[in-house]
Scaffold this motif. Structure first.
Motif, PDB file in Angstrom:
ATOM      1  N   LYS A 144      56.539  -6.106 -38.381  1.00 13.93           N
ATOM      2  CA  LYS A 144      57.084  -5.163 -39.349  1.00 13.93           C
ATOM      3  C   LYS A 144      57.930  -4.143 -38.594  1.00 13.93           C
ATOM      4  N   ARG A 145      59.126  -3.897 -39.105  1.00 19.40           N
ATOM      5  CA  ARG A 145      60.036  -2.954 -38.474  1.00 19.40           C
ATOM      6  C   ARG A 145      60.280  -1.784 -39.411  1.00 19.40           C
ATOM      7  N   LEU A 146      60.191  -0.574 -38.876  1.00 25.99           N
ATOM      8  CA  LEU A 146      60.380   0.652 -39.635  1.00 25.99           C
ATOM      9  C   LEU A 146      61.577   1.406 -39.072  1.00 25.99           C
ATOM     10  N   ALA A 147      62.333   2.048 -39.942  1.00 24.72           N
ATOM     11  CA  ALA A 147      63.511   2.805 -39.523  1.00 24.72           C
ATOM     12  C   ALA A 147      63.272   4.291 -39.765  1.00 24.72           C
ATOM     13  N   LEU A 181      45.355   9.896 -38.776  1.00 24.77           N
ATOM     14  CA  LEU A 181      44.997   8.796 -37.875  1.00 24.77           C
ATOM     15  C   LEU A 181      43.793   8.015 -38.386  1.00 24.77           C
ATOM     16  N   TYR A 182      42.854   8.709 -39.044  1.00 28.93           N
ATOM     17  CA  TYR A 182      41.647   8.006 -39.510  1.00 28.93           C
ATOM     18  C   TYR A 182      41.944   7.097 -40.697  1.00 28.93           C
ATOM     19  N   ASP A 183      43.169   7.172 -41.238  1.00 31.47           N
ATOM     20  CA  ASP A 183      43.533   6.273 -42.330  1.00 31.47           C
ATOM     21  C   ASP A 183      43.592   4.826 -41.879  1.00 31.47           C
ATOM     22  N   MET A 184      43.587   4.600 -40.558  1.00 31.46           N
ATOM     23  CA  MET A 184      43.536   3.219 -40.069  1.00 31.46           C
ATOM     24  C   MET A 184      42.244   2.522 -40.472  1.00 31.46           C
ATOM     25  N   TRP A 192      53.578   8.305 -35.729  1.00 29.38           N
ATOM     26  CA  TRP A 192      52.794   7.695 -34.651  1.00 29.38           C
ATOM     27  C   TRP A 192      52.721   6.189 -34.849  1.00 29.38           C
ATOM     28  N   VAL A 193      52.402   5.506 -33.764  1.00 30.11           N
ATOM     29  CA  VAL A 193      52.083   4.079 -33.827  1.00 30.11           C
ATOM     30  C   VAL A 193      50.772   3.887 -33.086  1.00 30.11           C
ATOM     31  N   ALA A 194      50.058   2.821 -33.423  1.00 31.18           N
ATOM     32  CA  ALA A 194      48.736   2.609 -32.811  1.00 31.18           C
ATOM     33  C   ALA A 194      48.347   1.146 -32.889  1.00 31.18           C
ATOM     34  N   VAL A 195      47.430   0.759 -32.026  1.00 33.45           N
ATOM     35  CA  VAL A 195      46.729  -0.516 -32.108  1.00 33.45           C
ATOM     36  C   VAL A 195      45.239  -0.199 -32.063  1.00 33.45           C
ATOM     37  N   PHE A 221      49.326  -0.317 -36.335  1.00 30.92           N
ATOM     38  CA  PHE A 221      49.518   0.634 -37.411  1.00 30.92           C
ATOM     39  C   PHE A 221      50.634   1.618 -37.066  1.00 30.92           C
ATOM     40  N   ALA A 222      51.202   2.212 -38.095  1.00 34.10           N
ATOM     41  CA  ALA A 222      52.203   3.263 -37.919  1.00 34.10           C
ATOM     42  C   ALA A 222      52.187   4.139 -39.161  1.00 34.10           C
ATOM     43  N   ARG A 223      52.647   5.368 -38.986  1.00 35.46           N
ATOM     44  CA  ARG A 223      52.773   6.272 -40.127  1.00 35.46           C
ATOM     45  C   ARG A 223      54.225   6.698 -40.237  1.00 35.46           C
ATOM     46  N   SER A 224      54.826   6.393 -41.382  1.00 32.24           N
ATOM     47  CA  SER A 224      56.241   6.689 -41.608  1.00 32.24           C
ATOM     48  C   SER A 224      56.416   7.199 -43.027  1.00 32.24           C
ATOM     49  N   GLY A 225      57.087   8.339 -43.155  1.00 31.18           N
ATOM     50  CA  GLY A 225      57.306   8.896 -44.483  1.00 31.18           C
ATOM     51  C   GLY A 225      56.029   9.258 -45.204  1.00 31.18           C
ATOM     52  N   GLY A 226      54.988   9.614 -44.459  1.00 31.51           N
ATOM     53  CA  GLY A 226      53.709   9.969 -45.058  1.00 31.51           C
ATOM     54  C   GLY A 226      52.877   8.795 -45.508  1.00 31.51           C
ATOM     55  N   GLU A 227      53.326   7.566 -45.276  1.00 33.63           N
ATOM     56  CA  GLU A 227      52.604   6.362 -45.689  1.00 33.63           C
ATOM     57  C   GLU A 227      52.140   5.582 -44.467  1.00 33.63           C
ATOM     58  N   LEU A 228      50.983   4.953 -44.604  1.00 38.59           N
ATOM     59  CA  LEU A 228      50.447   4.119 -43.534  1.00 38.59           C
ATOM     60  C   LEU A 228      51.031   2.717 -43.646  1.00 38.59           C
ATOM     61  N   GLU A 229      51.572   2.223 -42.543  1.00 38.83           N
ATOM     62  CA  GLU A 229      52.073   0.855 -42.457  1.00 38.83           C
ATOM     63  C   GLU A 229      51.206   0.106 -41.454  1.00 38.83           C
TER      64      GLU A 229
END
Length: 607
Positions: free
Chosen positions: A253-256, A337-340, A261-264, A233-241
């Protein structure tokens, strides 16, 4: 049972069937198209290890690889040493080879066997954390293959009241890389500082990557279920990826740009990397190894923070959260973070997630602490939910009672306009308006309860707070509670009979019989009375016992409510009938008095 109840029951079964179909993983695609991108850093590290161990013939050309770059000459050889860090919450092990975490065991959480501590690091890999960069000569470097030095002499360090720092350093060309870990007492957060002196001499302008390798190992018995809740998981631009390998062999998935944060994570535990400064982006990579039915089945994830090359004297700081998916611990970061945790379809999530975060979690946590047993907390919780939904239930039953009284008139209209559907509908709507009855009033309140039920479905399926909590015969409320093991496996059902699921099916039969006791006989509803509970019994057998205990209690309280409401309606009907008889008697008495008065008046007139 009237038509509205039948419609609501069918819709309920349909929603559950579609929900479970959506949760089931699709069949995997052919493995020949799989791409082994997840192994890039591990391959680089293993190649270096192989070069160190393989003999080189005199005069033979040097093997192409990172170790042949003169920048890394000082880091080619060394002796790996392990340093153990103990806190009240976990035991971590750091290796001087790679300055990386090679183990992190949680003391308060056990695996499904109730004995082995939960492990957050994939111990089959050279380490969990690494820095990856490319040298000016285009060699890929994974720091897990380099030998670091440390001034720490103790093999075991106990973190008591004050934070403890452990620093590692390795020379690279004319510069150096320094990694400093800070372990905090009473916290799952580990802080990491990365210092690179002379970075321009040993890495390209692109910078470096901070990588978590190997995901989080499975800790539950049902690996198929845990895989559905695992991912990167990652959070970019206020959105969960995220990537979750839903039936796929590999995904990335690649984010620019800036990444928060990033997580597993697996079902209940996570490893999160939070940068304090700017980032170039992030990359999430996943690969599925084996099939769900294989004992060696595994989903391998990597989360990479893409960092810019630091200037001399610049320090990159990171916060690492390595621990359980506890809502209140994750909420303090205020980074989503809990959005995961997945709370279902997007169409429902705008309601189910706030219900879980702001109602269910605080209330259930409070009940658990007050009662001291989470099984009892579930029972009280189900009672509170039924009390909260009582106005809807009462309105639904009252509306159905009015609809039952209208059945003769409704049937008469249908027979009268059997050949003209338009006039039939107009006559029906006119009757509804005259009687002030909403034809959807019986099933609409039941459908309005579904966001609550779906939120509870997801909450109990992923609630860490009930994990390995015992109640009655259930040893773990987050897992099924088998009371009978079968010598064979039934598709979708399993190879066991779950106790609370069996009781829940029986409670549904009782509830539906009470519900149909005051309704006209209908063969369709009699079939539903038995078929629907069997259907629920089959699909709920492999779900968590906490969820089944909740629905069991919910059904029992619903049956009590139905019995009470039915009695109240009967009393009201009887009272109305008595009052009506009294009114008729009074009217008859008044009419007799009036008639007697007229006769007397007529008699006086004749005289």
């Amino acid at each position: 049972m009237d038509r509205n109840v039948v419609i609501a029951t069918i819709l309920t079964a349909l929603i559950m069937f579609v929900w479970l179909w959506w949760l089931a993983p699709p069949p995997p695609p052919p493995t020949t198209a799989a791409r082994d991108s997840l192994q890039q850093e591990d391959t680089a590290a293993q190649e270096v290890i192989a070069q160190e161990e393989a003999p080189t013939a005199p005069g033979a050309p040097l093997l192409a690889g990172p170790l042949n770059d003169t920048l890394l000459a000082a880091a080619r050889n060394g002796r790996a040493r392990t340093i153990t860090i103990e806190t009240d919450l976990y035991e971590a092990q750091l290796s001087t080879k790679g300055a990386t975490l090679v183990s992190l065991k949680l003391k308060k959480y056990k695996q499904y066997d109730f004995e082995t501590p939960v492990q957050l690091v994939d111990t089959t890999k050279p380490g969990a954390l690494s820095l990856v960069f490319t040298t000016p000569t285009n060699h890929l470097v994974d720091t897990r293959a380099l030998y670091f030095r440390t001034a720490t002499t103790a093999d075991t360090i106990r973190v008591a009241d004050e934070p403890v720092e452990v620093a590692f350093e390795v020379p690279v060309g004319d510069g150096r890389i320094r990694q400093v870990y800070t372990f905090l007492p009473g916290d799952y957060e580990v802080r990491l500082r990365v210092e690179q002196e002379g970075a321009a001499t040993f890495s390209t302008i692109e910078g470096y990557e901070l990588v978590w390798n190997g995901g989080v190992p499975f800790a539950e018995r049902d690996r198929d279920d845990e895989a559905r809740h695992s991912g990167a998981f990652a959070r970019s631009g206020g959105e969960l990826e995220k990537i979750t390998l839903d039936g796929q062999r590999t995904e990335e998935k690649r984010l620019a740009g800036q990444v928060d944060w990033v997580a597993v994570k697996n079902k209940f535990f996570t490893a999160v990397m939070i940068p304090s400064g700017e980032t170039r982006g992030a990359e999430l990579v996943g690969e599925r190894l084996g099939e769900p039915e294989d004992p060696s089945y595994w989903e391998d994830y990597a989360a990479r923070l893409l960092m810019p090359r630091p200037e001399d004297g610049q320090v990159d700081e990171f916060r690492l959260y390595l621990g359980p998916m506890e809502y209140f611990r994750l909420a303090r970061y205020d980074l989503g973070l809990y959005d995961m945790v997945d709370y279902g379809w997007d169409a429902f999530e705008w309601m189910t997630r706030p219900l879980a975060k702001f109602v269910f979690i605080p209330l259930f946590t409070l009940l658990g602490r007050l009662l001291g047993n989470y099984g009892l907390a579930i029972i009280v919780f189900a009672l509170l939910v039924k009390i909260a939904l009582y106005p809807l239930t009462r309105a639904s039953f009252r509306n159905m009672a009015k609809m039952r009284e209208l059945q003769p008139e409704l049937e008469a209209i249908r027979e009268k306009y059997a050949d003209n559907p338009q006039k039939q509908q107009e006559a029906l709507m006119k009757l509804y308006r005259e009687k002030k009855i909403n034809p959807l009033g019986g099933c609409l309140p039941m459908l309005l309860q579904w966001p609550v039920l779906i939120a509870l479905w997801q909450y109990f399926q992923q609630s860490l707070i009930v994990r390995q909590q015992a109640f009655l015969w259930a040893k773990d409320l987050s897992a099924p509670d088998p009371i009978l093991h079968l010598p064979f496996k039934i598709p979708l059902y399993g190879d066991f009979v779950a106790g609370f699921t069996l009781l829940m099916g029986l409670s549904m039969i009782i509830q539906m019989r009470i519900q149909s006791a005051s309704t006209p006989s209908n063969p369709q509803t009699k079939i539903l009375t038995y078929v629907f509970p069997v259907f629920i019994f089959a699909i709920f057998n492999r779900l968590s016992s906490a969820l089944n205990l909740y629905y069991l209690c919910y059904n029992i309280f619903s049956a009590i409510q139905q019995f009470w409401i039915n009695r109240s309606l009967e009393k009201e009907k009887t009272k109305a009938a008595v009052d009506g008889q009294g009114d008729r008697r009074a009217a008859q008495k008044a009419a007799r008095k009036a008639a007697e008065a007229r006769r007397r008046k007529q008699a006086r007139t004749r005289r």
